[in-house]
Design a protein around this motif. Structure first.
Motif, PDB file in Angstrom:
ATOM      1  N   LEU A  55       7.488  70.373  22.407  1.00 53.72           N
ATOM      2  CA  LEU A  55       8.888  69.962  22.461  1.00 53.72           C
ATOM      3  C   LEU A  55       9.074  68.623  21.753  1.00 53.72           C
ATOM      4  N   GLY A  56      10.049  68.608  20.832  1.00 51.52           N
ATOM      5  CA  GLY A  56      10.365  67.382  20.118  1.00 51.52           C
ATOM      6  C   GLY A  56      11.412  66.562  20.845  1.00 51.52           C
ATOM      7  N   PRO A  57      11.771  65.381  20.301  1.00 53.93           N
ATOM      8  CA  PRO A  57      12.766  64.516  20.959  1.00 53.93           C
ATOM      9  C   PRO A  57      14.112  65.214  21.119  1.00 53.93           C
ATOM     10  N   GLY A  58      14.785  64.971  22.252  1.00 51.45           N
ATOM     11  CA  GLY A  58      16.091  65.548  22.528  1.00 51.45           C
ATOM     12  C   GLY A  58      16.048  66.471  23.728  1.00 51.45           C
ATOM     13  N   ILE A  59      17.094  67.321  23.860  1.00 51.04           N
ATOM     14  CA  ILE A  59      17.199  68.269  24.978  1.00 51.04           C
ATOM     15  C   ILE A  59      16.493  69.561  24.598  1.00 51.04           C
ATOM     16  N   ASN A  60      15.619  70.037  25.463  1.00 54.49           N
ATOM     17  CA  ASN A  60      14.875  71.264  25.241  1.00 54.49           C
ATOM     18  C   ASN A  60      14.962  72.136  26.486  1.00 54.49           C
ATOM     19  N   LEU A  61      14.881  73.449  26.288  1.00 53.80           N
ATOM     20  CA  LEU A  61      14.933  74.424  27.389  1.00 53.80           C
ATOM     21  C   LEU A  61      13.609  75.165  27.471  1.00 53.80           C
ATOM     22  N   ILE A  62      13.124  75.331  28.669  1.00 51.58           N
ATOM     23  CA  ILE A  62      11.918  76.117  28.914  1.00 51.58           C
ATOM     24  C   ILE A  62      12.214  77.124  30.020  1.00 51.58           C
ATOM     25  N   VAL A  63      11.289  78.051  30.187  1.00 47.29           N
ATOM     26  CA  VAL A  63      11.469  79.073  31.225  1.00 47.29           C
ATOM     27  C   VAL A  63      10.946  78.515  32.547  1.00 47.29           C
ATOM     28  N   PRO A  64      11.811  78.373  33.526  1.00 41.75           N
ATOM     29  CA  PRO A  64      11.352  77.804  34.817  1.00 41.75           C
ATOM     30  C   PRO A  64      10.286  78.680  35.466  1.00 41.75           C
ATOM     31  N   PHE A  65       9.384  78.040  36.154  1.00 43.56           N
ATOM     32  CA  PHE A  65       8.324  78.665  36.918  1.00 43.56           C
ATOM     33  C   PHE A  65       7.281  79.384  36.052  1.00 43.56           C
ATOM     34  N   LEU A  66       7.619  79.635  34.784  1.00 38.86           N
ATOM     35  CA  LEU A  66       6.634  80.214  33.870  1.00 38.86           C
ATOM     36  C   LEU A  66       6.022  79.149  32.949  1.00 38.86           C
ATOM     37  N   ASP A  67       6.878  78.283  32.442  1.00 40.52           N
ATOM     38  CA  ASP A  67       6.428  77.209  31.549  1.00 40.52           C
ATOM     39  C   ASP A  67       6.338  75.899  32.322  1.00 40.52           C
ATOM     40  N   ARG A  68       5.408  75.062  31.879  1.00 43.83           N
ATOM     41  CA  ARG A  68       5.292  73.734  32.477  1.00 43.83           C
ATOM     42  C   ARG A  68       4.865  72.734  31.402  1.00 43.83           C
ATOM     43  N   VAL A  69       5.325  71.505  31.557  1.00 38.50           N
ATOM     44  CA  VAL A  69       4.948  70.436  30.629  1.00 38.50           C
ATOM     45  C   VAL A  69       3.577  69.935  31.056  1.00 38.50           C
ATOM     46  N   ALA A  70       2.563  70.280  30.245  1.00 38.61           N
ATOM     47  CA  ALA A  70       1.189  69.930  30.607  1.00 38.61           C
ATOM     48  C   ALA A  70       0.804  68.530  30.133  1.00 38.61           C
ATOM     49  N   HIS A  71       1.365  68.092  28.989  1.00 35.12           N
ATOM     50  CA  HIS A  71       0.963  66.793  28.443  1.00 35.12           C
ATOM     51  C   HIS A  71       2.184  66.125  27.810  1.00 35.12           C
ATOM     52  N   LYS A  72       2.293  64.826  28.057  1.00 33.96           N
ATOM     53  CA  LYS A  72       3.313  64.011  27.408  1.00 33.96           C
ATOM     54  C   LYS A  72       2.595  63.039  26.472  1.00 33.96           C
ATOM     55  N   ILE A  73       2.785  63.246  25.159  1.00 36.13           N
ATOM     56  CA  ILE A  73       2.019  62.514  24.146  1.00 36.13           C
ATOM     57  C   ILE A  73       2.934  61.524  23.425  1.00 36.13           C
ATOM     58  N   SER A  74       2.514  60.279  23.371  1.00 33.27           N
ATOM     59  CA  SER A  74       3.237  59.263  22.613  1.00 33.27           C
ATOM     60  C   SER A  74       2.876  59.396  21.134  1.00 33.27           C
ATOM     61  N   ILE A  75       3.893  59.371  20.282  1.00 28.53           N
ATOM     62  CA  ILE A  75       3.650  59.478  18.838  1.00 28.53           C
ATOM     63  C   ILE A  75       3.799  58.118  18.150  1.00 28.53           C
ATOM     64  N   LEU A  76       3.866  57.051  18.917  1.00 33.12           N
ATOM     65  CA  LEU A  76       3.923  55.714  18.339  1.00 33.12           C
ATOM     66  C   LEU A  76       2.575  55.360  17.695  1.00 33.12           C
TER      67      LEU A  76
END
Length: 300
Positions: A55-76
């Protein structure tokens, strides 16, 4: 609480409980489906434990209960701590090298699933490349070709970290330090080189001074020769003019000029102060007489 009020509340919840539960479920689904990603980050989404999306910057939609955000990576852009390591040059000199590396993550999925500790991996890679490249150069080359060495290190790091989804923005060779014994030896060598250059410069200066002195003498000689040549040309010209006059006027003109000189000389002798006694040869009077005759003949 009054019994009447309690009865009303019980009747309300008993009749609208399903609607309340549905509303609560909708809110939970929306909260789990919408992901707002900051500008400086990217989210790695997994579905059933496998990579699903980034997922890139901004508003994103995922499928609840099926998808999960596993890692939050800084691109700085990041800076590794200064890497200090020992290396041996081609001429067997031990040096201590300080290296600084800047990088940023451009493909988070590779960084997450292909490498565990990015910073440690980059540090180890840089250390190996630096030792290898410095081992190919002598100490003087390391000092004088630092820019080339830095470019080589950066190029080799690019080739290695590409599989990790990383872009190395800068790789700098900050400093090359020597032990005290090597520093002292280099200082002695530097002083000897400076003394040699000073002697060479002094010798070249003396040589140049001698060359300039010789050029000056040569120039003076040439100018003196030119002056003598000019005087000789003037004498030759005067002689030529007299010769032409004699040729045009004959011997009489020459005798006339000699007579004038004799009269002028006699006048100079008579003009002196005091009394002079002049002794003349016997034929001098005849010469003067002839001169007076010629002068008289020339007068109108």
């Amino acid at each position: 609480m009054p019994p009447e009020l309690q009865l009303l509340i019980d009747e309300f919840f008993s009749g609208n409980l399903i609607f309340i539960l549905l509303a609560l479920l909708v809110v939970i689904v929306i909260l789990r489906a919408v992901r707002i990603v900051p500008q400086s980050e990217q989210y790695v989404v997994e579905r059933f434990g496998r990579l699903h999306a980034v997922l890139g910057p901004g508003i994103n939609l995922i499928v609840p209960f099926l998808d999960r955000v596993a890692h939050k990576i800084s691109i700085l852009e990041r800076q590794l701590p200064t890497i200090t390591q020992d290396a041996i040059t081609l001429d067997n000199v031990l040096v201590q090298v300080d290296t600084s590396v800047f990088y940023r993550i451009i493909e988070p999925e590779k960084t997450v699933y292909r490498i565990r500790d990015v910073d440690a991996a980059i540090s180890t890679t840089v250390a190996g490349i630096v030792r290898s490249e410095i081992g190919k150069m002598e100490l003087d080359q390391v000092q004088s070709n630092r820019g080339t060495l830095t470019a080589t290190i950066k190029e080799q790091i690019f080739a290695v970290v590409d599989d990790w989804g990383i872009e190395v923005t800068r790789a700098e060779l900050l400093d090359v330090n020597l032990d005290q014994a090597t520093r002292s030896a280099m200082l002695q060598q530097l002083n000897a080189e400076r003394a040699r250059r000073a002697q060479v410069t002094e010798a070249e200066g003396k040589k140049r001074a001698v060359e300039l002195g010789a050029d000056a003498d040569l120039y003076a000689s040439e100018q003196a020769a030119k002056a003598r040549r000019v005087l000789a040309d003037a004498d030759a010209y005067a002689t030529g003019v007299i010769a032409q006059a004699i040729a045009a006027g004959g011997l009489e003109a020459a005798q006339y000029q000699v007579a004038l000189k004799q009269v002028d000389a006699l006048n100079a002798l008579g003009a002196g102060e005091g009394k002079q006694t002049i002794v003349l040869p016997a034929n001098a009077l005849e010469a003067f007489g002839d001169a007076f005759k010629m002068l008289k003949g020339k007068l109108p």
